[in-house]
Design a protein around this motif. Structure first.
Motif, PDB file in Angstrom:
ATOM      1  N   CYS A 170     -10.508  26.348 -41.362  1.00 41.09           N
ATOM      2  CA  CYS A 170     -10.044  25.765 -40.096  1.00 41.09           C
ATOM      3  C   CYS A 170     -10.755  24.440 -39.815  1.00 41.09           C
ATOM      4  O   CYS A 170     -10.111  23.430 -39.497  1.00 41.09           O
ATOM      5  CB  CYS A 170     -10.289  26.741 -38.945  1.00 41.09           C
ATOM      6  SG  CYS A 170      -9.252  28.210 -38.976  1.00 41.09           S
ATOM      7  N   GLY A 171     -12.082  24.461 -39.923  1.00 38.15           N
ATOM      8  CA  GLY A 171     -12.842  23.239 -39.682  1.00 38.15           C
ATOM      9  C   GLY A 171     -12.535  22.164 -40.699  1.00 38.15           C
ATOM     10  O   GLY A 171     -12.420  20.976 -40.360  1.00 38.15           O
ATOM     11  N   GLY A 172     -12.387  22.569 -41.965  1.00 39.57           N
ATOM     12  CA  GLY A 172     -12.108  21.602 -43.024  1.00 39.57           C
ATOM     13  C   GLY A 172     -10.748  20.949 -42.877  1.00 39.57           C
ATOM     14  O   GLY A 172     -10.610  19.729 -43.057  1.00 39.57           O
ATOM     15  N   ILE A 176      -9.947  16.955 -42.304  1.00 38.57           N
ATOM     16  CA  ILE A 176      -9.105  16.149 -43.186  1.00 38.57           C
ATOM     17  C   ILE A 176      -8.047  15.386 -42.389  1.00 38.57           C
ATOM     18  O   ILE A 176      -7.908  14.162 -42.507  1.00 38.57           O
ATOM     19  CB  ILE A 176      -8.443  17.039 -44.254  1.00 38.57           C
ATOM     20  CG1 ILE A 176      -9.505  17.555 -45.237  1.00 38.57           C
ATOM     21  CG2 ILE A 176      -7.355  16.275 -45.004  1.00 38.57           C
ATOM     22  CD1 ILE A 176      -9.014  18.637 -46.172  1.00 38.57           C
ATOM     23  N   PHE A 177      -7.293  16.111 -41.558  1.00 38.16           N
ATOM     24  CA  PHE A 177      -6.237  15.457 -40.788  1.00 38.16           C
ATOM     25  C   PHE A 177      -6.818  14.615 -39.647  1.00 38.16           C
ATOM     26  O   PHE A 177      -6.248  13.584 -39.278  1.00 38.16           O
ATOM     27  CB  PHE A 177      -5.256  16.503 -40.250  1.00 38.16           C
ATOM     28  CG  PHE A 177      -4.465  17.176 -41.330  1.00 38.16           C
ATOM     29  CD1 PHE A 177      -3.464  16.488 -42.011  1.00 38.16           C
ATOM     30  CD2 PHE A 177      -4.730  18.482 -41.700  1.00 38.16           C
ATOM     31  CE1 PHE A 177      -2.731  17.092 -43.024  1.00 38.16           C
ATOM     32  CE2 PHE A 177      -4.009  19.100 -42.712  1.00 38.16           C
ATOM     33  CZ  PHE A 177      -3.010  18.404 -43.377  1.00 38.16           C
ATOM     34  N   ALA A 198     -17.476  16.063 -36.482  1.00 37.94           N
ATOM     35  CA  ALA A 198     -18.132  16.800 -35.397  1.00 37.94           C
ATOM     36  C   ALA A 198     -17.216  17.884 -34.828  1.00 37.94           C
ATOM     37  O   ALA A 198     -17.641  19.028 -34.611  1.00 37.94           O
ATOM     38  CB  ALA A 198     -18.551  15.828 -34.293  1.00 37.94           C
ATOM     39  N   ILE A 199     -15.958  17.537 -34.603  1.00 37.68           N
ATOM     40  CA  ILE A 199     -15.015  18.523 -34.062  1.00 37.68           C
ATOM     41  C   ILE A 199     -14.745  19.613 -35.097  1.00 37.68           C
ATOM     42  O   ILE A 199     -14.639  20.799 -34.762  1.00 37.68           O
ATOM     43  CB  ILE A 199     -13.701  17.839 -33.631  1.00 37.68           C
ATOM     44  CG1 ILE A 199     -13.969  16.840 -32.504  1.00 37.68           C
ATOM     45  CG2 ILE A 199     -12.682  18.878 -33.174  1.00 37.68           C
ATOM     46  CD1 ILE A 199     -12.762  16.022 -32.096  1.00 37.68           C
ATOM     47  N   GLY A 200     -14.662  19.218 -36.368  1.00 37.73           N
ATOM     48  CA  GLY A 200     -14.401  20.189 -37.427  1.00 37.73           C
ATOM     49  C   GLY A 200     -15.490  21.238 -37.537  1.00 37.73           C
ATOM     50  O   GLY A 200     -15.209  22.439 -37.631  1.00 37.73           O
ATOM     51  N   VAL A 201     -16.744  20.809 -37.516  1.00 43.92           N
ATOM     52  CA  VAL A 201     -17.842  21.777 -37.640  1.00 43.92           C
ATOM     53  C   VAL A 201     -17.947  22.641 -36.384  1.00 43.92           C
ATOM     54  O   VAL A 201     -18.288  23.831 -36.457  1.00 43.92           O
ATOM     55  CB  VAL A 201     -19.175  21.057 -37.944  1.00 43.92           C
ATOM     56  CG1 VAL A 201     -19.717  20.329 -36.722  1.00 43.92           C
ATOM     57  CG2 VAL A 201     -20.224  22.045 -38.464  1.00 43.92           C
ATOM     58  N   ALA A 206     -16.887  27.958 -33.787  1.00 45.38           N
ATOM     59  CA  ALA A 206     -16.129  28.705 -32.780  1.00 45.38           C
ATOM     60  C   ALA A 206     -15.369  29.869 -33.419  1.00 45.38           C
ATOM     61  O   ALA A 206     -15.337  30.984 -32.874  1.00 45.38           O
ATOM     62  CB  ALA A 206     -15.162  27.766 -32.061  1.00 45.38           C
ATOM     63  N   VAL A 207     -14.768  29.626 -34.565  1.00 41.03           N
ATOM     64  CA  VAL A 207     -14.033  30.695 -35.252  1.00 41.03           C
ATOM     65  C   VAL A 207     -14.999  31.778 -35.727  1.00 41.03           C
ATOM     66  O   VAL A 207     -14.724  32.976 -35.598  1.00 41.03           O
ATOM     67  CB  VAL A 207     -13.226  30.119 -36.438  1.00 41.03           C
ATOM     68  CG1 VAL A 207     -12.568  31.250 -37.232  1.00 41.03           C
ATOM     69  CG2 VAL A 207     -12.165  29.150 -35.947  1.00 41.03           C
ATOM     70  N   MET A 208     -16.146  31.372 -36.268  1.00 41.10           N
ATOM     71  CA  MET A 208     -17.133  32.359 -36.722  1.00 41.10           C
ATOM     72  C   MET A 208     -17.639  33.215 -35.569  1.00 41.10           C
ATOM     73  O   MET A 208     -17.785  34.437 -35.701  1.00 41.10           O
ATOM     74  CB  MET A 208     -18.311  31.653 -37.397  1.00 41.10           C
ATOM     75  CG  MET A 208     -18.010  31.114 -38.778  1.00 41.10           C
ATOM     76  SD  MET A 208     -19.473  30.372 -39.541  1.00 41.10           S
ATOM     77  CE  MET A 208     -18.846  29.996 -41.186  1.00 41.10           C
ATOM     78  N   VAL A 209     -17.904  32.583 -34.441  1.00 42.42           N
ATOM     79  CA  VAL A 209     -18.419  33.313 -33.281  1.00 42.42           C
ATOM     80  C   VAL A 209     -17.395  34.333 -32.775  1.00 42.42           C
ATOM     81  O   VAL A 209     -17.763  35.397 -32.252  1.00 42.42           O
ATOM     82  CB  VAL A 209     -18.818  32.323 -32.165  1.00 42.42           C
ATOM     83  CG1 VAL A 209     -19.085  33.046 -30.846  1.00 42.42           C
ATOM     84  CG2 VAL A 209     -20.059  31.536 -32.583  1.00 42.42           C
ATOM     85  N   SER A 210     -16.109  34.035 -32.949  1.00 46.74           N
ATOM     86  CA  SER A 210     -15.074  34.971 -32.491  1.00 46.74           C
ATOM     87  C   SER A 210     -15.168  36.317 -33.216  1.00 46.74           C
ATOM     88  O   SER A 210     -14.674  37.332 -32.714  1.00 46.74           O
ATOM     89  CB  SER A 210     -13.682  34.364 -32.682  1.00 46.74           C
ATOM     90  OG  SER A 210     -13.346  34.273 -34.061  1.00 46.74           O
TER      91      SER A 210
END
Length: 323
Positions: A170-172, A176-177, A198-201, A206-210
């Motif tokens: 998701c972050g990657g 890229i885009f 910065a937004i990607g990481v 955020a996804v990991m914390v979910s």
């Protein structure tokens, strides 16, 4: 993923873990390469050289997360397989606390001493402003970098390696885009690349914390007894991986300095591209070890030596093929 790695086919377990480990590592390498390509197109060789100056910082930050993540998750899996839930969660709590302390120190250091550190990593009067511009949005999320590695290690050992890889994906993908949109679409240049990173990481974290809000989560905060001894164990267990990872960052820094001293920023730009491409190869070797770790840890705790030897066999086969 099957929840009990002490049962079932080792081959099936290993190659499932290998697939997700390789996928997560590959995405990280690809978006680093895209960063270099996009910034190079917009800013020219100096932009690529500026990213080469910054690159060792990520390696060092990641290595610190690997230290706490790998060092603690090994014991987490060991205790979990024995049914010692409190001891297992104490390892997670210690890793979380240790990573938080490291993240705060790194955050302060890279915010207060950014000029000095970038010069140490090889920046000159021309590259320093570009490197600082790229770092400006990232400085707000510096703690996320060690946490991505620490959380990825624990999610993998909490029977959620696919979710850890998905978070990286998701972050990657956003990075890229986001690079293309911010750098070219909004004409933000190297600052846009930093913003996308910065937004990607942040999205990855955020996804990991979910995961902690899912029913499958077994990670809990727990009281840590004998903190000093357990911290020593954590450092000892994670030291080998940490040293090999941080050594790459230090070597890259030394190369940066020597290339700038003798050849200049154009040569450093070429070196930066080579480093990114070599990272694609390194992600294979990283995945081989990462896939074996939870399987070996869990089977070691219950003395299933034959399954450990079988896991080692598949690791050696994969490592030989890569070479």
């Amino acid at each position: 993923m099957e929840k009990n790695l002490t049962q079932g086919s080792i081959k099936k377990h290993y190659f499932k873990y290998l697939g997700v480990a390789f996928g997560g590592s590959m995405i990280s390498c690809i978006y680093g390469l895209v960063d270099v390509a996009v910034v190079g197109q917009y800013q020219g060789p100096q932009g690529t050289a500026a990213l080469s100056i910054v690159a060792p910082i990520w390696t060092i930050l990641y290595s610190l997360g690997i230290l706490t993540g790998s060092g603690g998750s090994v014991k987490y899996t060991y205790y979990k397989a024995q049914g010692k839930t409190d001891e297992a969660n104490a390892c997670f709590t210690l890793s979380l606390s240790f990573t938080s302390a490291i993240a705060v120190v790194c955050w302060i250091g890279l915010t207060v001493f950014d000029d000095q550190l970038l010069c140490l990593f090889g920046a000159d009067d021309i590259l320093l402003p570009l490197a600082k511009t790229y770092l400006r949005p990232i400085q707000f999320v510096i703690p996320a970098y060690p946490f991505t590695q620490m959380l990825a290690a624990y999610l993998t050992n909490d029977n959620a390696p696919g979710f850890a890889a998905f978070a990286t994906l998701c972050g990657g993908c956003f990075n890229i885009f986001g690079d293309l949109y911010f750098v070219f679409g909004l004409d933000m240049g190297i600052f846009g690349a930093g913003l996308a990173t910065a937004i990607g990481v942040t999205l990855t974290i955020a996804v990991m914390v979910s995961h902690f809000f899912s029913r499958k989560n077994a990670l809990r905060l727990s009281r840590v007894h004998d903190c000093i001894h357990k911290t020593k164990e954590l450092v000892f267990n994670g030291c080998s991986t940490f040293v090999s990872e941080i050594a790459m960052g230090i070597i890259a820094m030394l190369f940066n300095r020597q290339i700038m001293n003798y050849l200049g920023s154009d040569a450093l730009a070429v070196f930066g591209v080579i480093v990114q491409i070599s990272g694609l190869v390194q992600c294979f070797t990283y995945a081989v070890g990462q896939a074996a770790q939870p399987i070996i840890s869990e089977n070691y705790s219950v003395h299933h030596w034959e399954r450990i030897r079988e896991t080692r066999k598949y690791s050696l086969i994969c490592a030989t093929i890569i070479r």
